[in-house]
Write a protein that holds these residues in place. Structure first.
Motif: not given
Lengths: 292, 190, 784
Positions: B4-19
């Motif tokens: 979970e991070l913020r991108i350009d002022g909006e909350a965003a969620v990324a599902e990633i499959d490798r570190p």
């Protein structure tokens, strides 16, 4: 993209103790700080870590402190901060920091990461060699320190053992003028064809030298450091002395031919750089009359 | 894994499959935020420059998983309007592939140094390769943006860059003879 | 794909099912109260003052693509995404030459998420393609002939998976002897083309001064920042749509269709956003591969090279070895030139044939000489294939002949500009091919500068430098302004200044009898009471500003404010390639012709009765092939001149160079768009600077050693100096508006100017580019 697999492991320790425990428990985890070396290898599939350990959240690693005679630089301090915050006390290292990659790289790249990669071309290494810095290393088993001159063991190899992290670098404060010169075939953003750091210690009347990109590891030049300088009569410094220093530095190098330059050029350039560096530090220490 | 991070002022969620997945790859290939460009994935070109907690970095060299809770600003959220306008007005955009990364670097430069000298501009932008422009109009644009941001020429609350006439304005700019700024010095300072 | 930003130009055209407005120029007019009428007089044409019009020809309107490029909304080919899209990846040969013993795709196919693994056996139709000669395998058949040759292609659910699956393909190679020496290839007759030029009798001359030297030009890469990329989308009925970054979409189609065994009308091609080209997008890259994968999987397939792959995935500028002998008489007139030019074409033909033609025909530059013997070869080796790059055969010889001109001038005790002036071509001069120099404004002939003598545009340009002083050496400088920059290598130690000149002569448009044309469709229509011109061409906007130019021409010719550009695709006839500095001339000419036709139809008609549309094909004048024995023939359409003066500071002890000033005088015929023109000159000069001092793809026996931006260095903002430009407008009466192609000439002349300046600072002969630090220090003999 498809649904992610649940195998990804990424550890984000909040302090050093947790990091060392994570590393002991998950020896496959690859530590990452600025990522400026590791991520290139990952992006180009030279390595594919099953797990990674993020060092960027550990406050202890991201701070430097004044220890009196030395500055203790946390391994996670970026080059941008070294350049901006330590130029007065560690001018050689700060000058080297200014030449690292690009502004973007300096904002991420750390001194500890540079050491862990142990590339012979690492810009941070020559000033550390010239000033006799000490590397602090920790593991779950405890802490140890290694003099910088003993740290590098081969191309991209060091004494760092699995399970160990570099925690800090202790760099003696400058006790005289310092110079760092880096030769590249472009006027910015370039990997060193060769580089050189020189530190003059006016208290101990001692010279220190570090050489980059001209051997399997970053090198010192003990024979050059022992050159007799006219401490009692600084005005006796002359070009012949500077050139002799240059010859000794070049002789200490063990360069090879590669796409960035020839071995012969590297030796030549080191000789020129060394003569210039010595003239500059001597002149800075003893005034513009010296050696003219 | 979930980041979970913020991108350009909006909350965003990324599902990633490798570190090791890079922030660049997550932005572009997972979240569809293609304003950030992929040109080398080696940190050598600056096309993927974003602000990470306010600092310009190459997003190709940041592991997405390192960004948990962090603030990322791309060309969409990092760049004041006059900087964009200046690039457009000055002809600093040709193929434009380097433009988003450059704009982020310029936004950061002007934040730190509102009226940069040419030498400062060049050092600050040395990490952003451009293959089209020869950089001349980029330097023009940085000056134009600096001028607009410091001027009174504000409408709708936004400083405006006036359209520029270019023909033969392009005289040699004397970048020499500039006194060293204290922060720039690499002279011996024991 | 991101949604287009409301009210801003939208580069997102690739997925549009029908031609829709791609770019929008902000309407500045409200709806007129009565129906508009055509302009009352013809606009444009040489000698006819252009109708004043905001945003028209001669002005610098805001680029229609600039806002979208500056806010991240512009879709480059690598930004495209389609529902259900797979990613493709190419497996390439690690060996420069090898026999393919076996290919085992089973392990890759077994990976979950891998949709297809294809090899040469899966190519549906013709297995070879090529721009001029179809000699390059779509996928390697039986053997590979250069390092990086495509062997197999993979489609998978993610890019990461596609790359890993490609690595899981097992290929057994039997390495074969590598032919990497172009001289040996020439000896063995292994050449793509040999072109001599013979004029007069060089051996019968008695010269006062002779200079004979050998020159080497390294392999330069175009290095556009946008990677090769595109998406192929199956149409469901066996056809396919391709959205790809290319310089010439119709040429792509001609090559792709036979390989896919599809009729051309089953393939729709549209140009996706292009992140620079410079010649790198003339040859096919991803096109056939992604189409094969899309047809095999019945899903959209995207391909995008990473930088390392890009460096081996497109052709490069030909490296060259050239032996030149120049002779002059005591009056400083060239007596003869002999040249032996060997260009390394690498493994496949690409455009080597045409590059050799340029190298031979332009081998002495814009100088009069009556006795010439030129031999030019394009060798076939196992090095990376070489083809088009900005300057196209003109760059290599320009470095050699300009170096020779300087050397002769020095021997004769003449200033480099004076020696060039004495030998400059003029009105009525013949080039070494017999082509008569005739394309400039006749009003300038015999002009005041040279009464009674034919006007020489070059002599005029050379004379303009005397009013532009060489910059003074400043008293104090920041280290970023000195050679070595923040590397802190010099505070002034060892720094010497040098000044040098370079002249370049470049042909514009396609030469040697090629049927070169462009097509434009223009429709004039009332939209909500406003007159709107819709312009449809297949010309590639590679960054040069061609979209702007089309809109400018439509405004000038039709008197409208609002111009909408339709997607550049195969639904309109060919525009030819965005190369050879030709698009302003050719597609500019086609748009102008179509506008003129529309204007004609508009007379006496009311737009309210319906739109007016015209499609025009524009051709330049016919050219002739070069004679295979003598090289004679009017082979070129138009010639363009550029002169550079470079000022450099060289750290002569370390061999580090800082170019501190580039001054450029260029003849562009007619300034179409001042801002775009300056951008072309700046950018072209920068690429010439790169070749002069840093850019080289290094190969060792066919193996590329530096396929990365870490070790293939292109100029940064700290390497490019400020530039001063002087634009000359000697109109070409045969060209639209009198214009001359402007994109390439600066790339020719900046390189020799910079090297001449380094020679001036160091006193060294410098016959190899890029000039490397060790070239400047090897003579110092200071190695311990």
């Amino acid at each position: 993209m498809t649904a992610p697999q649940a195998t990804a492991s990424f550890y984000r320790p909040a302090d050093l103790g947790e990091a060392l425990r994570d590393l002991a428990a998950h020896p496959e985890a690859v530590p990452v700080a600025g990522g400026t070396d590791l991520m290139v290898a990952v992006n180009y599939r030279h390595t594919r870590p099953a797990a990674m350990l993020d060092l960027t959240r550990i406050a202890e690693l991201r701070a430097w402190s004044d220890e009196g005679a030395a500055i203790r630089i946390g391994s996670g301090v970026t080059y941008a901060r070294i350049c901006a915050e330590l130029a007065t006390v560690l001018p050689g290292l700060a000058a080297a920091a200014r030449t690292v990659g690009s502004p973007q790289i300096r904002n991420r790249g750390t001194l500890g990461g540079n050491l862990a990669t142990a590339s012979p071309a690492g810009d941070g290494h020559p000033p550390l060699l010239a000033t006799g810095a000490t590397i602090e290393i920790a593991s779950a088993a405890g802490r140890r320190t290694v003099p910088i001159a003993d740290f590098f063991t081969g191309p991209k190899r060091s004494v760092l053992e699995p399970g160990e992290l570099i925690t800090a670098v202790i760099v003696p404060k400058a006790l005289g003028p310092q110079q760092f010169l880096k030769v590249g075939t472009r006027n910015a953003m370039v990997i060193a064809v060769c580089s050189l750091a020189v530190a003059l210690d006016l208290d101990a009347r001692r010279l220190g030298t570090g050489i980059g990109s001209a051997g399997p590891t970053p090198l010192t030049a003990p024979d050059a450091d022992r050159i007799e300088l006219p401490w009692a009569r600084p005005d006796l410094f002359n070009d012949a002395l500077a050139e002799e220093f240059g010859r000794r530095v070049a002789a200490a190098a063990r360069p090879i031919d590669d796409v960035r330059g020839t071995a012969a050029y590297r030796r030549h350039a080191l000789a020129v750089c060394a003569a210039r560096a010595l003239r500059r530090v001597w002149t800075a220490a003893h005034g513009t009359e010296a050696g003219r | 894994m979930r980041v979970e991070l913020r991108i350009d002022g909006e909350a965003a969620v990324a599902e990633i499959d490798r570190p090791g997945e890079s922030l660049l790859s997550t932005l572009r290939d997972r979240l569809g935020l293609t304003g950030t460009k992929n040109a080398c994935e080696q940190g050598e070109c600056g096309s993927c420059t974003v602000l990470l907690d306010g600092d310009p970095v190459c997003s190709c060299l940041v592991a997405t998983a390192q960004c948990e809770g962090r603030e990322v600003k791309t060309v969409v959220g990092a760049v004041p309007r006059p900087v964009r306008d200046a690039f457009i007005a000055c002809g600093a955009v040709q193929c434009g592939f380097c433009t988003p990364g450059l704009l982020v670097s310029v936004a950061d430069l002007l934040e730190r140094e509102p009226d940069p000298r040419d030498a400062q501009i060049r050092e600050a932008l040395a990490g952003n390769l451009c293959r089209c422009t020869g950089y001349e109009k980029i330097i023009d644009a940085v000056h134009a943006a600096a001028e607009a941001m410091s001027s009174e020429a504000i409408s709708d609350g936004v400083p405006r860059v006036p359209a520029r006439s270019h023909l033969h304005h392009n005289q040699w700019i004397n970048v020499s003879n500039i006194p060293r700024a204290a922060g720039d010095s690499t002279e011996d300072t024991p | 794909m991101p949604e287009p930003v409301a009210g801003e130009p939208n580069g997102t055209t690739a997925a549009a099912p029908e031609p829709t407005a791609r770019t929008k120029t902000a309407p500045t007019k409200t709806a007129p109260t009565k129906t508009p009428t055509p302009p009352t007089r013809a606009a444009g044409g040489v000698g006819t003052p252009l109708q004043e019009r905001s945003g028209g020809v001669g002005s610098s309107p805001t680029r229609p693509d600039a806002a979208a490029k500056a806010n991240g909304a512009f879709d480059y080919a690598s930004d495209l995404e389609f529902p259900g899209m797979l990613w493709g990846h190419t497996l390439r040969s690690p060996h420069p030459r090898a026999r393919l013993v076996s290919i085992d795709t089973a392990a890759a196919l077994a990976m979950p998420g891998v949709a297809a693994v294809l090899t040469a056996a899966d190519v549906p139709g013709k297995r070879y393609y090529g721009l001029i000669e179809a000699d390059q395998p779509v996928l390697a058949i039986d053997e590979v002939n250069y390092q990086g040759e495509p062997v197999a292609i993979v489609a998978a659910e993610t890019l990461d998976l596609a790359r890993r699956a490609a690595e899981a393909v097992t290929v057994e190679y039997e390495e074969l002897e590598t032919h990497w020496d172009p001289e040996e290839a020439v000896e063995a007759g292994n050449v793509f083309r040999y072109q001599p030029v013979r004029l007069g009798d060089p051996d019968a001359q008695v010269p006062a001064a002779v200079v004979a030297r050998e020159y080497v030009v390294g392999m330069q890469d175009q290095a556009p920042l946008g990677p090769e990329s595109g998406v192929a989308v199956p149409s469901g009925d066996g056809g396919v749509s391709l959205y790809v970054a290319t310089q010439w979409v119709h040429s792509d189609l001609e090559q792709i269709a036979p390989c896919l065994s599809l009729e051309p009308d089953r393939i729709h091609m549209a140009i996706a956003g292009i992140g620079g080209a410079f010649g790198a997008r003339e040859d096919l890259s991803v096109q056939v591969h992604m189409a094969m994968l899309a047809l095999a999987t019945a899903r959209p397939v995207k391909m995008m090279y990473d930088r390392a792959e890009s460096f081996v995935g497109h052709v490069h500028r030909h490296p060259a070895r050239m032996r030149y002998e120049h002779a002059a008489d005591a009056d400083g007139k060239l007596l003869y030139v002999k040249a032996r030019i060997v260009l390394d074409g690498g493994a496949y033909a690409s455009t080597t044939e045409a590059v050799v033609g340029n190298a031979a025909s332009l081998a002495v530059g814009p100088y009069e000489v009556e006795h010439v013997s030129v031999d030019a070869w394009g060798a076939r080796t196992n090095n990376p294939p070489c083809g088009a790059m900005r300057g196209f055969g003109g760059v290599q010889t320009c470095f050699a002949y300009e170096s020779q001109m300087d050397a002769l001038a020095e021997m004769l005790g003449l200033h480099p500009l004076e020696f060039r002036r004495r030998n400059a071509v003029a009105q009525g001069s013949k080039l070494i091919t017999g082509q008569i120099v005739d394309a400039y404004d006749p009003e300038r002939a015999g002009g005041p500068s040279n009464p009674g003598r034919p006007f020489s545009p070059l002599a005029d340009m050379l004379g303009r430098f005397k009013d532009i002083p060489v910059p003074a050496v400043p008293a104090a400088r920041d280290i970023v302004e000195l050679p070595g920059g923040t590397g802190n290598t010099t505070h002034g130690e060892g720094v010497r200044r040098g000044v040098g000149y370079g002249v370049g002569l470049k042909n514009v448009c396609y030469s040697e009898g090629f049927d070169d044309y462009s097509t434009a469709r223009v429709r004039l229509e009332l939209v909500d009471g406003e007159t709107v011109a819709f312009v449809h061409t297949a010309a590639a906007e590679v960054g040069q500003g061609h979209w702007s130019l089309q809109a400018q021409i439509a405004r000038t010719e039709l008197g409208v404010d609002r111009v909408e550009l339709l997607p550049n695709d195969t639904k309109v006839g060919s525009a030819g390639s965005s190369s050879a500095s030709r698009q302003s001339y050719m597609t500019g000419g086609a748009v102008k012709a179509a506008c003129e036709a529309v204007r004609e139809l508009w007379q006496g008609r009311d737009l309210a009765d319906g739109p007016i549309e015209a499609t025009q094909v524009f051709r330049h004048r016919v050219t002739k092939p070069m004679d295979p024995v003598t090289g004679q023939g009017e082979s070129h359409v138009q010639l363009a001149l550029c002169v550079h003066r470079a000022t450099v500071d060289v750290d002569v002890e370390l061999g580090l160079v800082k170019v501190v000033d580039l001054t450029c005088v260029q003849d562009v015929g007619k300034i179409m768009n001042p801002v775009a023109l300056e951008g072309q000159i700046h950018g072209g000069s920068a690429q010439g600077l790169g070749l002069a001092v840093m850019e080289e793809m290094i190969t060792e026996q066919g193996r590329v050693r530096n396929a990365s931006f870490t070790d293939y260095l292109i100029p940064t903002i700290l390497d490019m100096p400020p530039m001063r430009l002087r634009i000359v407008e000697n109109a070409d009466p045969e060209a639209p508006y009198g214009l001359r192609g402007a994109g390439e000439p600066p790339t020719l002349s900046s390189t020799p100017a910079i090297v001449a300046a380094i020679r001036d600072a160091t006193g060294l002969a410098l016959t190899h580019i890029p000039v490397r630090p060790e070239h400047l220090t090897a003579h110092l003999g200071r190695q311990p």
